[in-house]
Design a protein around this motif. Sequence first.
Motif, PDB file in Angstrom:
ATOM      1  N   LYS A   3       0.898  -1.280   0.041  1.00 51.58           N
ATOM      2  CA  LYS A   3       0.042   0.038  -0.011  1.00 51.58           C
ATOM      3  C   LYS A   3       0.895   1.116  -0.178  1.00 51.58           C
ATOM      4  N   HIS A   4      -0.022   2.067  -0.292  1.00 51.96           N
ATOM      5  CA  HIS A   4      -0.307   2.882  -1.553  1.00 51.96           C
ATOM      6  C   HIS A   4       0.262   4.332  -0.986  1.00 51.96           C
ATOM      7  N   MET A   5      -0.024   5.394  -1.633  1.00 51.11           N
ATOM      8  CA  MET A   5       0.822   6.651  -1.523  1.00 51.11           C
ATOM      9  C   MET A   5       0.061   7.717  -0.874  1.00 51.11           C
ATOM     10  N   LEU A   6       0.818   8.479  -0.195  1.00 48.16           N
ATOM     11  CA  LEU A   6       0.466   9.785   0.108  1.00 48.16           C
ATOM     12  C   LEU A   6       1.629  10.742  -0.024  1.00 48.16           C
ATOM     13  N   PRO A   7       1.897  11.312  -0.902  1.00 45.79           N
ATOM     14  CA  PRO A   7       3.014  12.124  -0.943  1.00 45.79           C
ATOM     15  C   PRO A   7       3.228  13.379   0.141  1.00 45.79           C
ATOM     16  N   ASN A   8       4.346  13.866   0.593  1.00 47.20           N
ATOM     17  CA  ASN A   8       4.687  14.589   1.679  1.00 47.20           C
ATOM     18  C   ASN A   8       4.441  15.964   1.283  1.00 47.20           C
ATOM     19  N   PRO A   9       4.287  16.935   2.256  1.00 47.76           N
ATOM     20  CA  PRO A   9       4.023  18.402   1.740  1.00 47.76           C
ATOM     21  C   PRO A   9       5.639  19.124   1.576  1.00 47.76           C
ATOM     22  N   ASP A  10       6.645  18.426   2.056  1.00 50.39           N
ATOM     23  CA  ASP A  10       8.025  19.173   1.967  1.00 50.39           C
ATOM     24  C   ASP A  10       8.786  18.690   0.647  1.00 50.39           C
ATOM     25  N   GLU A  11       7.998  17.989   0.003  1.00 53.97           N
ATOM     26  CA  GLU A  11       8.562  17.200  -1.272  1.00 53.97           C
ATOM     27  C   GLU A  11       9.013  18.207  -2.278  1.00 53.97           C
ATOM     28  N   PRO A  12      10.635  17.988  -2.794  1.00 56.58           N
ATOM     29  CA  PRO A  12      10.857  19.070  -3.931  1.00 56.58           C
ATOM     30  C   PRO A  12      10.020  18.718  -5.113  1.00 56.58           C
ATOM     31  N   VAL A  13       9.545  19.879  -5.617  1.00 59.72           N
ATOM     32  CA  VAL A  13       8.659  19.994  -6.817  1.00 59.72           C
ATOM     33  C   VAL A  13       9.164  19.776  -8.060  1.00 59.72           C
ATOM     34  N   LEU A  14       8.579  18.633  -8.751  1.00 61.28           N
ATOM     35  CA  LEU A  14       9.104  18.338 -10.120  1.00 61.28           C
ATOM     36  C   LEU A  14       8.545  19.494 -10.891  1.00 61.28           C
ATOM     37  N   PRO A  15       8.974  19.509 -12.341  1.00 66.66           N
ATOM     38  CA  PRO A  15       8.438  20.563 -13.241  1.00 66.66           C
ATOM     39  C   PRO A  15       6.865  20.750 -13.062  1.00 66.66           C
ATOM     40  N   ALA A  16       6.561  22.062 -13.161  1.00 73.51           N
ATOM     41  CA  ALA A  16       5.160  22.313 -13.090  1.00 73.51           C
ATOM     42  C   ALA A  16       4.046  21.681 -13.720  1.00 73.51           C
ATOM     43  N   ALA A  17       4.684  21.097 -14.863  1.00 75.98           N
ATOM     44  CA  ALA A  17       3.638  20.114 -15.608  1.00 75.98           C
ATOM     45  C   ALA A  17       3.377  18.921 -14.818  1.00 75.98           C
ATOM     46  N   VAL A  18       4.012  18.473 -14.100  1.00 77.03           N
ATOM     47  CA  VAL A  18       3.930  17.340 -13.359  1.00 77.03           C
ATOM     48  C   VAL A  18       3.063  17.670 -12.168  1.00 77.03           C
ATOM     49  N   PHE A  19       3.380  18.520 -11.150  1.00 74.15           N
ATOM     50  CA  PHE A  19       2.764  18.641 -10.138  1.00 74.15           C
ATOM     51  C   PHE A  19       1.998  19.802  -9.986  1.00 74.15           C
ATOM     52  N   ASN A  20       2.017  20.708 -10.714  1.00 74.10           N
ATOM     53  CA  ASN A  20       1.134  21.983 -10.769  1.00 74.10           C
ATOM     54  C   ASN A  20       1.220  22.686  -9.515  1.00 74.10           C
ATOM     55  N   ARG A  21       2.378  22.829  -8.972  1.00 75.45           N
ATOM     56  CA  ARG A  21       2.696  23.789  -7.576  1.00 75.45           C
ATOM     57  C   ARG A  21       1.602  23.111  -6.466  1.00 75.45           C
ATOM     58  N   ARG A  22       1.207  21.999  -6.491  1.00 75.29           N
ATOM     59  CA  ARG A  22       0.538  21.599  -5.232  1.00 75.29           C
ATOM     60  C   ARG A  22       1.232  20.848  -4.118  1.00 75.29           C
ATOM     61  N   LEU A  23       0.487  21.416  -2.796  1.00 76.72           N
ATOM     62  CA  LEU A  23       1.263  20.824  -1.641  1.00 76.72           C
ATOM     63  C   LEU A  23       0.872  19.495  -1.398  1.00 76.72           C
ATOM     64  N   PHE A  24       1.904  18.559  -0.894  1.00 76.39           N
ATOM     65  CA  PHE A  24       1.391  17.269  -0.658  1.00 76.39           C
ATOM     66  C   PHE A  24       1.184  16.869   0.967  1.00 76.39           C
ATOM     67  N   VAL A  94      11.371  -0.022   4.955  1.00 72.83           N
ATOM     68  CA  VAL A  94      10.561   0.945   5.478  1.00 72.83           C
ATOM     69  C   VAL A  94       9.169   0.611   5.721  1.00 72.83           C
ATOM     70  N   ASP A  95       8.633   1.318   6.395  1.00 74.09           N
ATOM     71  CA  ASP A  95       7.185   1.178   6.723  1.00 74.09           C
ATOM     72  C   ASP A  95       6.285   1.285   5.430  1.00 74.09           C
ATOM     73  N   HIS A  96       5.400   0.450   5.124  1.00 68.72           N
ATOM     74  CA  HIS A  96       4.766   0.559   3.742  1.00 68.72           C
ATOM     75  C   HIS A  96       4.206   2.151   3.498  1.00 68.72           C
ATOM     76  N   ASN A  97       3.478   2.406   4.349  1.00 70.31           N
ATOM     77  CA  ASN A  97       3.045   3.743   4.140  1.00 70.31           C
ATOM     78  C   ASN A  97       3.725   4.959   3.768  1.00 70.31           C
ATOM     79  N   THR A  98       4.810   4.760   4.974  1.00 72.98           N
ATOM     80  CA  THR A  98       6.209   5.988   4.670  1.00 72.98           C
ATOM     81  C   THR A  98       6.633   5.790   3.208  1.00 72.98           C
ATOM     82  N   PHE A  99       6.982   4.506   3.000  1.00 77.53           N
ATOM     83  CA  PHE A  99       7.751   4.161   1.712  1.00 77.53           C
ATOM     84  C   PHE A  99       6.899   5.210   0.638  1.00 77.53           C
ATOM     85  N   GLN A 100       5.420   4.746   0.696  1.00 77.81           N
ATOM     86  CA  GLN A 100       4.515   5.524  -0.660  1.00 77.81           C
ATOM     87  C   GLN A 100       4.657   6.955  -0.460  1.00 77.81           C
TER      88      GLN A 100
END
Length: 444
Positions: A3-24, A94-100
Amino acid sequence: MRKHMLPNPDEPVLPAAVFNRRLFLGAGAVALGTLGLAACGGSSSSESASGGGNATGTVTFGSNASDAVPKKAFEATFAAYKTSGGGDVKVNTVDHNTFQEQINNYLQGRPDDVFTWFAGYRMRFFAKKGLVGDVSDVWEKIGGGFTDAIKQASTGEDGKQYFVPLYNYPWAVHYRKSVFAANGFEPPTTLDEMVTLGQQMKKKNLVPLAFADKDGWPAMGTFDYLNMRINGYDFHINLMAGKEAWDSPQVATVFDTWRRLLEISQSNSLGRTWQEAAQTVAQKKSGMYLLGTFVGQQFAAGAERDDLDFFPFPTVDSSVGADSVEAPIDGFMMAKRPQNADGAKNLLEFLGSAKAENTYLATDSNDVAVHKEADTSKYNALQKKASELIGSAKNISQFLDRDADPTFASTVAIPSFQKFIQNPADAASIAKSMEQQKKSIYQS
């Protein structure tokens, strides 16, 4: 490895076309691009499995198999790799949630040579962004062991392979046979029958439907099945791809139907993990539980595990039927630039073998093999039933957070579903918000 994924708020942003300046979502994240996956808090650990001839050197392996059963299964698998003459495998668990939660940072930093992941949209997403390694040459060696459908599930948009499968497993409604037998219950085939059964269970002082969504992903399985049963597989996949509207009448019907299930579902689900919900079934406090067959990990081997059974998620609309099954495929990917490329591909070649699947499933007997030559003669009753369910399916979905855009799944679907669970009356406004956010994400 699930299981599964929950990206994090401090994640370095990929190009804008990918993540659209969204907080995780998430809190207290560490910049894994600097520290590596083992920096994901205190839940990580490292182990080494020594290879036989050590011909390919040490391979690092990033694993989200932190639960006891799959962790032990990997230990056995790497021991088999040792006897096959492979090199050392240094495992970073790594804990499966943290991994995702940390996967995006992980891939942009210094990922392990090989790591656990899933088939589906998100695998292709990372491949398209150039964040993972091409393993097409591995597939030239292992491809004969898999069906065209499995190969397609392992293939990126560019036609190259980026994923090596290990097993899959269906989501279904689990129950204890002894509980049903003692109370004269019969597995329902329609949603109406399931709701009626739930009311009967209440009279027997049973929680009808165990439910947990503390980690955010379990509720996705409920939505997926309801949407496929009500609107059909094609609509569901198009909705996941951003081609259908979340504020449409079709999705409104899904939420209305979900409200009926919530009436028989375990309360306070947002404070409960899937393991805790599974234990209420094991303890005969809850009558049913919609989850993947990995729920069996929470049942003691022997009589208790043998008492576990499941039935397919029931039909909602007879004109749509129940021939679509949620059956995610788990396996492995390779770093874009592995420190030990030869060793990584050698390990992946082994992991893509029938021997690897046989070894893994001998310990984790809650899943089913995907290799054509895997030994199914020792399958337990649930594995046989799971294999038959998947084999009979006309359509197979991977899971919302694998079939949909990863940013949408994490930052929109998870909090929206949790808001709905807290207040089902807000379904219309929640769906409208989801559609507005979807347009921004999918058009970026």
